[in-house]
Design a protein around this motif. Structure first.
Motif, short mmCIF file in Angstrom:
data_model
loop_
_atom_site.label_atom_id
_atom_site.label_comp_id
_atom_site.label_asym_id
_atom_site.label_seq_id
_atom_site.Cartn_x
_atom_site.Cartn_y
_atom_site.Cartn_z
N THR A 145 0.83 -2.83 -10.41
CA THR A 145 1.18 -3.99 -9.91
C THR A 145 2.45 -4.55 -10.45
OG1 THR A 145 -1.27 -4.62 -9.79
CG2 THR A 145 -0.08 -6.33 -9.96
N LEU A 146 2.81 -4.30 -11.66
CA LEU A 146 4.28 -4.75 -12.16
C LEU A 146 5.39 -4.26 -11.43
CD1 LEU A 146 3.60 -4.49 -15.90
CD2 LEU A 146 3.80 -6.57 -14.76
N GLY A 147 5.15 -3.01 -10.89
CA GLY A 147 6.33 -2.32 -10.12
C GLY A 147 6.19 -2.72 -8.74
N ALA A 148 5.18 -2.78 -8.32
CA ALA A 148 4.98 -3.47 -6.88
C ALA A 148 5.67 -4.80 -6.60
CB ALA A 148 3.65 -3.24 -6.15
N GLY A 149 5.05 -5.54 -7.79
CA GLY A 149 5.46 -6.92 -7.82
C GLY A 149 7.07 -7.30 -7.68
N ILE A 150 7.63 -6.34 -8.35
CA ILE A 150 9.25 -6.38 -8.58
C ILE A 150 9.93 -5.64 -7.12
CG2 ILE A 150 11.51 -5.18 -9.57
CD1 ILE A 150 9.77 -5.17 -12.25
N TRP A 151 9.25 -4.90 -6.62
CA TRP A 151 9.71 -4.56 -5.21
C TRP A 151 9.63 -5.53 -4.27
CZ3 TRP A 151 13.49 -2.03 -3.37
CH2 TRP A 151 13.60 -1.29 -2.09
N VAL A 152 8.18 -6.38 -4.22
CA VAL A 152 8.00 -7.17 -3.23
C VAL A 152 8.69 -8.40 -3.53
CG1 VAL A 152 6.05 -8.78 -2.85
CG2 VAL A 152 5.67 -6.44 -2.97
N ALA A 153 8.89 -8.92 -4.71
CA ALA A 153 9.83 -10.12 -5.01
C ALA A 153 11.32 -9.86 -4.45
CB ALA A 153 9.73 -10.50 -6.52
N ILE A 154 11.71 -8.74 -4.50
CA ILE A 154 13.30 -8.51 -4.16
C ILE A 154 13.26 -8.74 -2.72
CG2 ILE A 154 14.68 -6.57 -3.88
CD1 ILE A 154 14.18 -5.75 -6.79
N LEU A 155 12.14 -8.03 -1.86
CA LEU A 155 12.12 -7.96 -0.56
C LEU A 155 11.98 -9.32 -0.10
CD1 LEU A 155 10.08 -4.71 0.33
CD2 LEU A 155 12.68 -5.07 0.16
N ILE A 156 11.14 -10.22 -0.54
CA ILE A 156 10.95 -11.61 -0.18
C ILE A 156 12.27 -12.26 -0.28
CG2 ILE A 156 9.86 -13.57 -0.75
CD1 ILE A 156 7.29 -12.12 -1.18
N ALA A 157 13.26 -12.05 -1.56
CA ALA A 157 14.32 -12.84 -1.86
C ALA A 157 15.33 -12.46 -0.81
CB ALA A 157 14.76 -12.44 -3.33
N ILE A 158 15.41 -11.18 -0.42
CA ILE A 158 16.24 -10.77 0.60
C ILE A 158 16.05 -11.23 1.86
CG2 ILE A 158 16.93 -8.69 1.97
CD1 ILE A 158 16.63 -6.92 -0.24
N GLY A 159 14.68 -11.51 2.42
CA GLY A 159 14.17 -12.14 3.57
C GLY A 159 14.72 -13.50 3.61
N TYR A 160 14.31 -14.23 2.26
CA TYR A 160 14.82 -15.59 2.25
C TYR A 160 15.98 -16.11 2.28
CZ TYR A 160 14.05 -20.28 0.23
OH TYR A 160 14.04 -21.71 -0.09
N TYR A 161 16.94 -15.39 1.77
CA TYR A 161 18.43 -15.66 1.52
C TYR A 161 19.31 -15.05 2.85
CZ TYR A 161 17.42 -17.57 -3.08
OH TYR A 161 16.97 -18.25 -3.97
N ILE A 162 18.96 -13.94 3.20
CA ILE A 162 19.76 -13.26 4.23
C ILE A 162 18.87 -12.92 5.63
CG2 ILE A 162 21.57 -12.82 2.77
CD1 ILE A 162 20.36 -9.78 2.82
N GLY A 163 17.71 -13.39 5.69
CA GLY A 163 16.89 -13.00 6.56
C GLY A 163 17.30 -13.31 8.15
N ASP A 164 18.30 -14.19 8.30
CA ASP A 164 19.00 -14.35 9.67
C ASP A 164 20.23 -13.78 9.64
OD1 ASP A 164 20.04 -15.98 7.45
OD2 ASP A 164 20.26 -17.87 8.77
N GLN A 165 20.67 -13.05 8.70
CA GLN A 165 21.75 -12.16 8.72
C GLN A 165 21.53 -10.88 8.62
OE1 GLN A 165 24.88 -13.86 6.24
NE2 GLN A 165 23.09 -15.55 5.56
#
Length: 200
Positions: A145-165
């Protein structure tokens, strides 16, 4: 064409909602080589547009990853190596690959169930040797859960900040993956050093 595919995935995640995120991430975390990027990055973009809640999207992604990992874990726990090799060949798990996963787990120990969640191409399969070794399920779930949580958070951040780029997503993912591999190496070295000192 790429833009059409991404738009379709965004629409798919939006239509299926949090349950869709959970199911797709569980699929990604089990045997099937389904890339988590095509689930969580669109989810991050939907968080940016206000169509999804950040915490619910993160929770669905992390719990889905854990569910898929536990599925793999118990397959090996109850049915053993022979079962995986017999049926795993249909989805690309050969005897050579299985031996590689086992060597990695045996060499680096339980911490590998955390580290490998951050490594593309391995994260789906590290649960298999953990199940064979009958690793403590609570420890396994915590590290996963710790490892997956880090990866999920990173992907969400990418989508949040550059999802339209869209053109920047691949570039950022490559850079982040390199940084994660370095972090994995550092964490592993520190873990092995502490473990060695503790044994002494």
């Amino acid at each position: 064409m790429l833009e059409n595919i991404i738009n379709y995935l965004v629409s798919l995640v939006a239509d299926w909602g949090y349950l869709g995120i959970f199911l797709l991430m569980a699929l990604e975390s089990s045997f099937f080589p389904f890339p988590s990027e095509v689930v969580m990055i669109p989810a991050g973009y939907l968080v940016y547009t206000g169509q999804m809640n950040l915490y619910l999207a993160f929770g669905a992604g992390a719990l889905g990853s854990l569910a898929g990992a536990i599925f793999n874990y118990y397959l090996c726990y109850f049915f053993g190596r022979a079962f995986i090799l017999k049926y795993g060949k249909y989805i690309g798990i050969t005897d050579e690959k299985m031996a590689k996963f086992e060597r990695f787990f045996n060499k680096y120990g339980e911490i590998s169930t955390f580290n490998c969640r951050l490594i593309p191409g391995i994260r789906q399969y590290i649960s298999l040797p953990a199940g064979l070794a009958k690793m403590n399920i609570f420890t396994f779930s915590l590290y996963t859960t710790l490892g997956a949580g880090i990866w999920v958070a990173i992907l969400i951040a990418i989508g949040y900040y550059i999802g339209d780029q869209k053109e920047l997503i691949k570039e950022y993912l490559t850079q982040i993956t390199i940084c994660l591999l370095i972090a994995v190496a550092i964490i592993t070295i520190i873990y092995l050093y502490i473990q060695k000192r503790f044994k002494k």
